[in-house]
Enzyme design. Structure first.
Site, short mmCIF file in Angstrom:
data_model
loop_
_atom_site.label_atom_id
_atom_site.label_comp_id
_atom_site.label_asym_id
_atom_site.label_seq_id
_atom_site.Cartn_x
_atom_site.Cartn_y
_atom_site.Cartn_z
N LYS A 1 0.82 -1.22 0.00
CA LYS A 1 0.00 0.00 0.00
C LYS A 1 0.85 1.26 0.00
CE LYS A 1 -1.72 -0.49 4.16
NZ LYS A 1 -0.99 -1.56 4.79
N ARG B 1 -8.03 1.07 10.14
CA ARG B 1 -7.63 -0.33 10.33
C ARG B 1 -8.75 -1.12 11.00
NH1 ARG B 1 -1.89 0.74 10.08
NH2 ARG B 1 -0.60 -1.07 10.36
N ARG C 1 12.58 -6.64 5.19
CA ARG C 1 12.66 -5.24 4.77
C ARG C 1 13.77 -4.49 5.53
NH1 ARG C 1 6.84 -2.42 4.74
NH2 ARG C 1 6.97 -2.58 6.98
N ARG D 1 13.16 -1.12 10.55
CA ARG D 1 12.22 -0.67 11.56
C ARG D 1 12.23 -1.64 12.74
NH1 ARG D 1 6.67 0.44 8.44
NH2 ARG D 1 5.91 -0.44 10.37
N ARG E 1 0.99 -8.45 14.12
CA ARG E 1 0.34 -7.44 13.26
C ARG E 1 -0.62 -8.13 12.29
NH1 ARG E 1 5.73 -4.63 11.45
NH2 ARG E 1 4.53 -3.26 10.11
P1 AMP Z 1 2.41 0.75 9.57
O1 AMP Z 1 3.53 1.67 9.22
O2 AMP Z 1 1.12 1.12 8.88
O3 AMP Z 1 2.78 -0.71 9.37
O4 AMP Z 1 2.11 0.94 11.14
C1 AMP Z 1 3.10 0.64 12.09
C2 AMP Z 1 2.43 0.51 13.45
O5 AMP Z 1 1.80 1.75 13.81
C3 AMP Z 1 1.31 -0.52 13.53
O6 AMP Z 1 1.78 -1.84 13.76
C4 AMP Z 1 0.47 0.02 14.69
O7 AMP Z 1 1.07 -0.28 15.93
C5 AMP Z 1 0.57 1.53 14.49
N1 AMP Z 1 -0.52 2.05 13.64
C6 AMP Z 1 -0.42 2.57 12.38
N2 AMP Z 1 -1.62 2.94 11.90
C7 AMP Z 1 -2.52 2.64 12.87
C8 AMP Z 1 -3.94 2.75 12.96
N3 AMP Z 1 -4.68 3.24 11.96
N4 AMP Z 1 -4.52 2.34 14.12
C9 AMP Z 1 -3.80 1.86 15.15
N5 AMP Z 1 -2.46 1.71 15.11
C10 AMP Z 1 -1.82 2.09 14.00
#
Ligand code: AMP
Length: 217
Positions: free
Chosen positions: A13, A88, A127, A161, A172
């Site tokens: 995405k 989410r 990654r 990360r 996740r």
């Molecule tokens: P991402 O970069 O989208 O993979 O997000 C990394 C982490 O940020 C996730 O594993 C969650 O802990 C937190 N996170 C990101 N977006 C959300 C969201 N919309 N709701 C809750 N937690 C989020």
């Protein structure tokens, strides 16, 4: 034009969101990036979020919806936005609708990136990125020059990360599965949902999405 990209972490995405934001000159909003920025700045939100993020959990809706509201109502989003990593869950989708109704705006399309778990785990756990220029590589699918020795910019320093490890990825993914079905149903009922085969080549996915966006107008 306001677009949502939903899909498991590592489904591609983020890559498409960046390409689309550039193509249509609209704002790319990644809640993950917004949270990582808070963590880096050491804010109160950042301190709270880091613990949750490192365990692969979901940060509370109150924090996320406040961040989204500020961003979506800001001048930078006047021309439109692409949401990446948000909503989410159903409650976040409903929260977003309330924000948008308040300013007489709506979501035009929701793209759902579909891909199998085994691929996701390799995509995320493999990654890493160059500390100097930020180019993202993957140990399994797209290693940096000479098997991870150096980046195309010449730098030898890489990082990844802290939440991109196999255990966190599994958490996740579990959470994603728990929350994604109602979310997909929600947008299906609103006739906004389009499925994307996230295993396809990114440039082909980009062309498919652009075609759908063109037909929106
Ligand atoms: P991402 O970069 O989208 O993979 O997000 C990394 C982490 O940020 C996730 O594993 C969650 O802990 C937190 N996170 C990101 N977006 C959300 C969201 N919309 N709701 C809750 N937690 C989020």
């Amino acid at each position: 034009m306001n677009i949502i990209l939903i899909g498991a972490p590592g489904s591609g995405k983020g890559t498409q969101a960046s390409l689309l934001a550039k193509e249509y000159s609209i704002e790319h909003i990644s809640t993950g990036d917004l949270l990582r920025n808070e963590v880096q700045l050491g804010t109160e939100v950042g301190v709270l979020a880091k613990v949750v993020m490192d365990s692969g959990g979901l940060v509370g809706d109150d924090i996320i919806l406040r961040m989204i509201k500020d961003k979506v109502l800001s001048d930078s989003c006047k021309g439109g936005f692409i949401l990446d990593g948000f909503p989410r869950s159903l409650s976040q989708a409903e929260g977003l609708d309330k924000i948008l109704i308040g300013v007489n705006r709506k979501i035009n399309k929701v793209f759902n990136f579909v891909v199998e778990d085994e691929v996701i785990i390799k995509r995320i756990a493999g990654r890493y990125f160059c500390k100097k220029c930020g180019t993202v590589y993957n140990r399994y699918f797209n290693p940096s020059c000479r098997d991870g020795e150096y980046c195309k910019c010449g730098s030898l320093e890489f990082d990844s990360r802290s939440d991109d490890n196999e255990q966190t990825v599994k958490n996740r993914l579990l959470l994603f599965k728990e929350y994604s079905d109602p979310l997909v149903e929600y947008y299906k009922k609103k006739l906004l949902l389009v499925s994307v085969d996230a295993l396809k080549n990114p440039s082909l996915i980009f062309e498919d999405i652009k075609l759908i966006i063109t037909n929106l107008n």
